[in-house]
Motif scaffolding. Structure first.
Motif, short mmCIF file in Angstrom:
data_model
loop_
_atom_site.label_atom_id
_atom_site.label_comp_id
_atom_site.label_asym_id
_atom_site.label_seq_id
_atom_site.Cartn_x
_atom_site.Cartn_y
_atom_site.Cartn_z
N THR A 107 0.30 12.60 -4.22
CA THR A 107 1.36 12.35 -3.25
C THR A 107 0.70 11.83 -1.97
OG1 THR A 107 2.92 13.98 -4.09
CG2 THR A 107 3.12 13.40 -1.78
N VAL A 108 1.19 10.71 -1.48
CA VAL A 108 0.58 10.05 -0.32
C VAL A 108 1.52 10.07 0.87
CG1 VAL A 108 -0.45 7.92 0.56
CG2 VAL A 108 -0.73 8.53 -1.85
N PHE A 109 0.97 10.46 2.02
CA PHE A 109 1.69 10.38 3.29
C PHE A 109 1.05 9.30 4.16
CE2 PHE A 109 3.00 14.45 1.78
CZ PHE A 109 4.22 14.72 2.37
N LEU A 110 1.87 8.55 4.86
CA LEU A 110 1.39 7.55 5.81
C LEU A 110 1.94 7.89 7.18
CD1 LEU A 110 0.11 4.92 6.76
CD2 LEU A 110 2.11 3.69 5.90
N ASN A 111 1.03 8.13 8.12
CA ASN A 111 1.41 8.49 9.49
C ASN A 111 2.40 9.65 9.50
OD1 ASN A 111 -0.20 6.35 10.31
ND2 ASN A 111 1.49 4.92 10.45
N GLY A 112 2.16 10.62 8.60
CA GLY A 112 2.97 11.84 8.56
C GLY A 112 4.24 11.75 7.76
#
Length: 513
Positions: A172-177
């Motif tokens: 699972t990837v988060f970008l800038n939160g």
């Protein structure tokens, strides 16, 4: 930390460093921190180009960063990157140290040109075979673009953060939160999501291509074999793939590929891609076909608006996991509803889960999960399990597994954020029951990827493309191979043979036209 063999191999790799690098550790008093310190010390002792300092200030501990001396790290590992992630660590060391990546020059330039700040966090499990591809792609982006940072987070070690972010599947990837994506993603797929003009540019480029002699739709084993056989005939060959490698990319162990005693899906796909690229094959990856239009030149219309033309077409679109199609399943997918026990199982450590399906895949999943979770409930629609006897014997020997037969799953239950239970109907007595749990692993077979062909090519009642012994479909000049067809056994080696058959048949069609 590292045994002598691994140290020797790593030392040889580190000789490829072109410039010094620094390991920056952020530690605490935990046993895992001491284990991490040992790993980093071992690495630093293997090369005079690697330095270690332990005064890092990262908020996640234990963790470490990889950087050039004097620079703030843009690559971080929160946890100990062993298992499948050890390769991610090695590549991060080499690429930070100037070793050139094996990526197309155009992709490198596209990464370097991305404007803005991108802070990526990737939650993984060390047993996940899909996670390294994502971690390695984001790490490379961080090496190439100063505006990108990449942090790998071991979900099993940082369970509190996993619960806080409500993560129920990896990667699972988060970008800038904010949530960015789940599941396997290639570096090209990631860039396409960031570079908003990429789709339009690809559509224009594809739309300008000349007609092919053979256009293969699908990049799995069948499609790769078809492409190689066509290209070796010296004819203009193209491959259109939504994801090169297809479902094989999600396969962990492969032990029945004759002459290769053991391999893994991603490794096999890399070999397939390398073989295809040995020939003059135009590979168009990350492209979805939406319509087939028969004619003197057969047209394949794409989701991005482009259209390709070809004298012959080989359909090899493969299959996907079959879903239960019950209320709540779509809502809670990746929020407790999972399809890969190897990848997502560790996230459910000590919790209760269900496995849907009593075939080999379902029983194997239940056995694997029983060693991680507190309890497994296996639900089978039929009145008997279909798995091999040896697997059933092992399953029934496990104290934390309950097998329920004649069970029709009717609903996935949740609290709006995650799965809390599953409802099933007793097909004998008719009563409905609810099992309280936190995870559901669906293992009920495959569905062919042929929805886009309805109304054009003749399909079986199961949605499979109907073919004859030569791979010919109901449309002249259109052939098919692999798991999307009526071939009786869905196996990698059979798909490859079918791809070769379809390709030879397409060539025969061309020379007789």
């Amino acid at each position: 930390m590292l045994d002598a063999t691994i140290k020797a191999q790593l030392k040889a790799y580190l000789e490829r460093l072109q410039r010094p690098i620094e390991l920056v550790a952020s530690l605490d008093d935990s046993a895992k921190a001491q284990e991490l310190r040992g790993l980093l010390t071992d690495i630093a002792e293997l090369s005079d180009k690697v330095a270690l300092r332990t005064n890092g200030q990262h908020t996640l501990r234990p963790s470490f960063g990889v950087a050039e001396p004097g620079e703030a790290p843009r690559i971080h590992f929160a946890g100990i990157p062993m298992g499948h992630e050890f390769t991610s660590l090695v590549l991060a060391l080499l690429q930070t140290g100037g070793h050139p990546p094996k990526v197309d020059a155009a992709v490198i330039e596209q990464i370097k040109a991305l404007p803005g700040k991108f802070e990526f966090e990737t939650f993984i499990s060390l047993s996940c075979h899909n996670c390294p591809d994502v971690v390695q792609a984001l790490n490379l982006m961080a090496v190439l673009n100063p505006g990108v940072t990449s942090t790998m987070i071991d979900g099993a070690l940082f369970q509190g953060l996993v619960d806080e972010r409500k993560i129920m599947a990896v990667p699972t990837v988060f970008l800038n939160g904010e949530s960015f994506g789940q599941g396997r993603m290639t570096i090209e797929e990631i860039i396409a999501k960031l570079d908003t003009g990429a789709v339009a540019r690809a559509a224009e480029e594809i739309g300008n291509k000349d007609a092919f002699d053979v256009l293969v739709v699908g990049g799995g084993p069948a499609g790769a074999a078809a492409a190689v056989y066509a290209a070796r005939k010296g004819i203009r060959t193209g491959v259109l793939a939504e994801r090169f490698g297809g479902q094989v990319m999600d396969t962990l162990g492969i032990e029945n590929f004759i002459s290769v005693q053991h391999t893994e899906g991603p490794k096999l796909v890399a070999a397939l891609e390398q073989h295809v690229k040995e020939y003059a094959v135009d590979v168009m990856n990350l492209q979805r076909a939406t319509k087939l239009v028969p004619g003197e030149l057969i047209e394949v219309q794409l989701e991005n608006g482009a259209t390709l033309k070809s004298k012959t077409v080989i359909l090899s679109t493969g299959a996907r996991w079959r879903e239960m199609n019950v209320p709540g399943e779509a809502e809670y997918k990746a929020k407790g509803v999972c399809f890969c026990p190897h990848c997502d199982g560790p996230l459910f450590k000590g919790k209760r889960v269900a496995v849907i399906g009593g075939g080999n895949s379902g029983v194997e999943a239940a056995i694997d999960l029983a060693g991680i979770v507190s309890h497994v409930t296996l639900l089978e629609f039929a009145d008997t399990l279909r798995a091999d006897a040896v697997l059933q014997k092992k399953l029934h020997s496990l104290p934390n597994v309950t097998v329920i037969k004649s069970a029709q799953t009717t609903e996935v239950i949740g609290d709006g954020q995650k799965v809390t239970g599953i409802r099933y109907k007793d097909r004998v007595g008719g009563a409905e029951q609810v099992v309280e749990l936190e995870g559901i692993f669906v293992q009920i077979g495959l569905l062919p990827n042929t929805d886009w062909l309805k109304g054009t090519v003749e399909l079986s009642r199961h949605g499979e493309v109907i073919i004859d012994a030569k791979g010919q479909t109901s449309i002249p000049g259109v052939f098919a191979a692999g798991d999307c067809t009526t071939v009786p056994y869905k196996q990698i080696i059979i798909a490859m043979g079918a791809g070769a058959t379809a390709s030879l048949s397409a060539f025969d069609h061309l020379i007789r036209a």
